[in-house]
Design a protein around this motif. Structure first.
Motif, short mmCIF file in Angstrom:
data_model
loop_
_atom_site.label_atom_id
_atom_site.label_comp_id
_atom_site.label_asym_id
_atom_site.label_seq_id
_atom_site.Cartn_x
_atom_site.Cartn_y
_atom_site.Cartn_z
N ARG A 41 12.99 -0.22 -15.00
CA ARG A 41 12.63 -1.25 -15.97
C ARG A 41 13.75 -2.28 -16.01
N ASP A 42 13.45 -3.50 -15.58
CA ASP A 42 14.44 -4.58 -15.52
C ASP A 42 15.69 -4.15 -14.78
N GLY A 43 15.49 -3.45 -13.65
CA GLY A 43 16.60 -3.02 -12.81
C GLY A 43 17.25 -1.72 -13.22
N ARG A 44 16.87 -1.18 -14.37
CA ARG A 44 17.45 0.09 -14.85
C ARG A 44 16.53 1.23 -14.44
N GLU A 45 17.06 2.20 -13.68
CA GLU A 45 16.22 3.30 -13.24
C GLU A 45 15.88 4.22 -14.41
N LEU A 46 14.62 4.64 -14.45
CA LEU A 46 14.13 5.49 -15.51
C LEU A 46 14.19 6.95 -15.08
N GLU A 47 14.61 7.81 -15.98
CA GLU A 47 14.62 9.25 -15.73
C GLU A 47 13.31 9.83 -16.27
N LEU A 48 12.38 10.10 -15.36
CA LEU A 48 11.04 10.51 -15.75
C LEU A 48 10.73 11.92 -15.27
N ALA A 49 10.06 12.69 -16.13
CA ALA A 49 9.51 13.98 -15.71
C ALA A 49 8.33 13.72 -14.79
N PRO A 50 7.92 14.72 -13.98
CA PRO A 50 6.84 14.50 -13.01
C PRO A 50 5.57 13.91 -13.61
N GLY B 12 0.80 -1.20 0.00
CA GLY B 12 0.00 0.00 0.00
C GLY B 12 0.83 1.25 0.00
N GLY B 13 0.74 2.07 -1.04
CA GLY B 13 1.49 3.29 -1.14
C GLY B 13 2.96 3.05 -1.37
N GLY B 14 3.38 1.79 -1.53
CA GLY B 14 4.78 1.46 -1.72
C GLY B 14 5.02 0.95 -3.12
N GLU B 15 6.04 0.11 -3.26
CA GLU B 15 6.45 -0.35 -4.58
C GLU B 15 5.49 -1.38 -5.16
N ARG B 16 5.38 -1.36 -6.48
CA ARG B 16 4.64 -2.40 -7.20
C ARG B 16 5.41 -2.72 -8.47
N GLU B 17 5.51 -3.99 -8.81
CA GLU B 17 6.24 -4.40 -10.00
C GLU B 17 5.33 -5.22 -10.89
N VAL B 18 5.27 -4.84 -12.17
CA VAL B 18 4.47 -5.55 -13.17
C VAL B 18 5.29 -5.61 -14.45
N ALA B 19 5.42 -6.80 -15.01
CA ALA B 19 6.10 -6.99 -16.30
C ALA B 19 7.49 -6.36 -16.32
N GLY B 20 8.21 -6.48 -15.21
CA GLY B 20 9.56 -5.96 -15.15
C GLY B 20 9.67 -4.48 -14.87
N VAL B 21 8.52 -3.79 -14.72
CA VAL B 21 8.53 -2.36 -14.41
C VAL B 21 8.17 -2.20 -12.93
N ARG B 22 9.05 -1.57 -12.18
CA ARG B 22 8.85 -1.38 -10.75
C ARG B 22 8.64 0.11 -10.47
#
Length: 254
Positions: free
Chosen positions: A177-186, A157-167
């Motif tokens: 994604r598959d252990g590689r951190e994504l650089e995402l805008a807000p 709850g309110g924490g991590e969730r992983e689906v299809a290799g995306v956490r």
């Protein structure tokens, strides 16, 4: 046996009417935090807008109208937080709370009731409720209570969730994604968190715009397509974001 009809007058019913009126108002918009909620409420005038409001915050929300159905669903697992009405038509909410707590000790339970006496509150808390909210309540207060319980409970709850290799970690606002951190805008992160939280579902375009951008959004949804395109490039292969023609987008869960 058919349960006795509820009385049509009195302070408890007045509070229920006030709660219905409050829930008819536009729900508070907050950023999504992935969690699985079960709303147990037999009054459709309360349950329907309540489910919509919680879903618009990015939660996976299910609804049942009886205590027996709630206990069956809790037994199957996967629920992070129970929003439980005290006055149910079959099993009393206090008994539902007690049995749910016995079977799932880590489950967070928020009890809703029109009964405001101190003895009723004590009975609910003693049965295992983590928090107790008296009708009528505002959506902003209920949303804050839900967030606080999810933070307190830890786990999914309110924490991590992983689906299809995306956490996705909504608390830290980080994604991999598959252990590689994504650089995402807000907004990219908010969009990904919402879709991962609803993995396998076709999420409508207007619901995404309302949740991720603004509930008063009336302009073009072209910005959504742009952000989905950016997300697809950053997520890489194999693709996990599908366009559902005429509806919206779906995060593939398998």
């Amino acid at each position: 046996m058919v349960p006795a009809a509820r009385p049509s007058a009195g302070p408890e019913n007045s509070k229920i009417r006030q709660t219905r009126a409050i829930l008819r108002d536009r729900p508070l918009r907050t950023l999504p935090s992935v969690a699985r909620l079960l709303v147990v409420e037999d009054d459709a005038a309360i349950s329907e807008p309540l489910v919509r409001a919680l879903a618009r915050e990015g939660h996976d929300v299910e609804h049942v109208a009886t205590g027996a159905a709630a206990l069956d669903r809790v037994e199957t697992g996967g629920i992070d937080l129970l929003v439980l009405d005290l006055g149910l038509p079959d099993v009393d909410g206090v008994e539902v709370c007690r049995r749910a707590r016995d079977g799932r000790p880590r489950l967070q339970i928020l009890m809703l009731t029109a009964r405001s006496s101190e003895l009723d509150e004590v009975a609910g808390l003693d049965a295992g409720a983590d928090d107790y909210l008296t009708k009528p309540f505002s959506l902003s207060v209920l949303s804050a209570r839900v967030r606080a319980l999810l933070r307190r409970g830890g786990g999914n709850g309110g924490g991590e969730r992983e689906v299809a290799g995306v956490r996705v970690d909504p608390g830290a606002r980080r994604a991999w994604r598959d252990g590689r951190e994504l650089e995402l805008a807000p907004k990219e992160f908010d969009l990904l968190a919402l879709l991962v939280g609803r993995a396998g579902e076709a999420v409508p375009r207007d619901e995404i715009m309302t949740t991720v951008w603004d509930e008063n959004w009336w302009g073009s949804t072209k910005t959504l397509d742009t952000h989905v395109g950016w997300l697809r490039r950053k997520l890489g292969d194999p693709p996990v974001l599908s366009t559902v023609r005429g509806v919206g987008f779906r995060f593939e869960d398998g």
